[in-house]
Enzyme design. Sequence first.
Site, PDB file in Angstrom:
ATOM      1  CG  ASP B  11      -4.575  -5.965  -1.786  1.00  0.00           C
ATOM      2  OD1 ASP B  11      -4.156  -4.892  -2.427  1.00  0.00           O
ATOM      3  OD2 ASP B  11      -4.189  -6.253  -0.801  1.00  0.00           O
ATOM      4  CG  ASP B 130       5.884  -2.695   1.664  1.00  0.00           C
ATOM      5  OD1 ASP B 130       4.918  -1.957   1.836  1.00  0.00           O
ATOM      6  OD2 ASP B 130       5.940  -3.714   1.036  1.00  0.00           O
TER       7      ASP B 130
END
Lengths: 210, 265
Positions: B11, B130
């Site tokens: 990330d 997701d």
Amino acid sequence: MIAIIDYKAGNLKSVERALKKLGFACRITHDREEVLNSERIIFPGVGAAGKAIADLRHFGLDKALTQAFKEGTPILGICLGAQIILEKSEENNTQCLGLVRGDVKRFPLPLFSFDNERLKIPHMGWNGVHLVRRHPVLEGIRPQDEFYFVHSYYPMPAADQYIIGTTDYGIEFPSIIGHKNLIAMQFHLEKSGPPGLRILKNFCTWNGKI
Amino acid sequence: MLSKRIIPCLDVRDGKTTKGIKFKENVDIGDPVEMARFYYEQGADEIVFYDITASSDRRNIMIDVVRRVAEDIFIPFSVGGGIRNIEDMREVLLAGAEKISINSEAIINSKIISEGAKAFGSQCIVLGMDVKKVEISNKIPSGYEMVIHGGRTYTGIDALAWAREAESLGAGEICLNSIDADGTKKGYELSLTPLISENVNIPVIASGGAGSIAHIYDAFTKGKADAALIASIVHYGTYTIKEIKEELHARGVKVRRTWGKSLTG
């Protein structure tokens, strides 16, 4: 100078970056004369065979490649560049360059591994190569080395003499083919870590003789 | 035979990784380029960068990271986060990424999948999903629903239907993240993963929940995944990628175990 043939098909920059890292001068070009005057030629590509051939013809690069091949210039085909050197492709029934006799075929569906697992298309990821004959460009490559593949079609030369390495994905298909001063790999050398760079480096010093 | 892929995920915020890596030697690195090089040398099969920068010049910062990674790392890597249109994709690919990951952007505008596939080829387009487990209903027959905003917003879209639609639109791969399993370190979601993987013909990367090598083994065997995304298990030095691969190999999973010495120093 090494010419990287630019026919608007795919990621030429990654090949250029790899050569730069290895310390070899190269140029991305679609200029016929520049291609013909270069010491060696890299012929990369992703995308569809039909469009690639049309773009090559548009720049007159089909004839330049054929001429360079006849003159003995070392040529390296990568991915789609390993397919359109054959005579024709099943992909949109495309007539190709015909530097090597044979066809480009699609993986059959459904496709199963030898232990009966269903295999997906495209063949995407790391796989090994079984070398069936020696070649100067493959010097230093070990049987356990793996390379990065992304493709749904594969080259099938008309004679075994052109097959240098094979890979197993449900079927055993030719993944490295060679003919005189031409060598071509279905996998992406520029994305295959150190073993891929090793082959690229070998090519950059190869005189085109087997 | 094709190897199962191990893919570390970084990330990135404002050009820095948010978690850094703590190695066993206790070195802390937060530079995404350094981390990528470390994982490349450790035998990562691919690397995923997820840009979570919120500032307005986010694109330029991330493009710079991508360019520097591409000069050093000769394996495929993908970039996701905030890619909204073809121009965003083109910029990331030209900077040297092999693939682009699109997630909520594709739910808002599914044409981005087909347009991206047409412009750059399906092999470039990774659909990030997701997913949360919900009650089975007429609207959500698989019992798994697509969510956005980190799981806070339910979209009313069935996960299996969406995976199939994305494949038909031209997605080349799916990165399947279970919001329920994410961060738990209790293992990947082993009902969801095979449900999606066995019903599409493109590769599926399992994501969310890896806490041990056994979890990764399960994702490949019970989960039928083609690749496994890992984060904290390697970032915090619990295992190295090499240790993960050796253990998987010992348990009969085909992985890439040798990658040779770097030729480029």
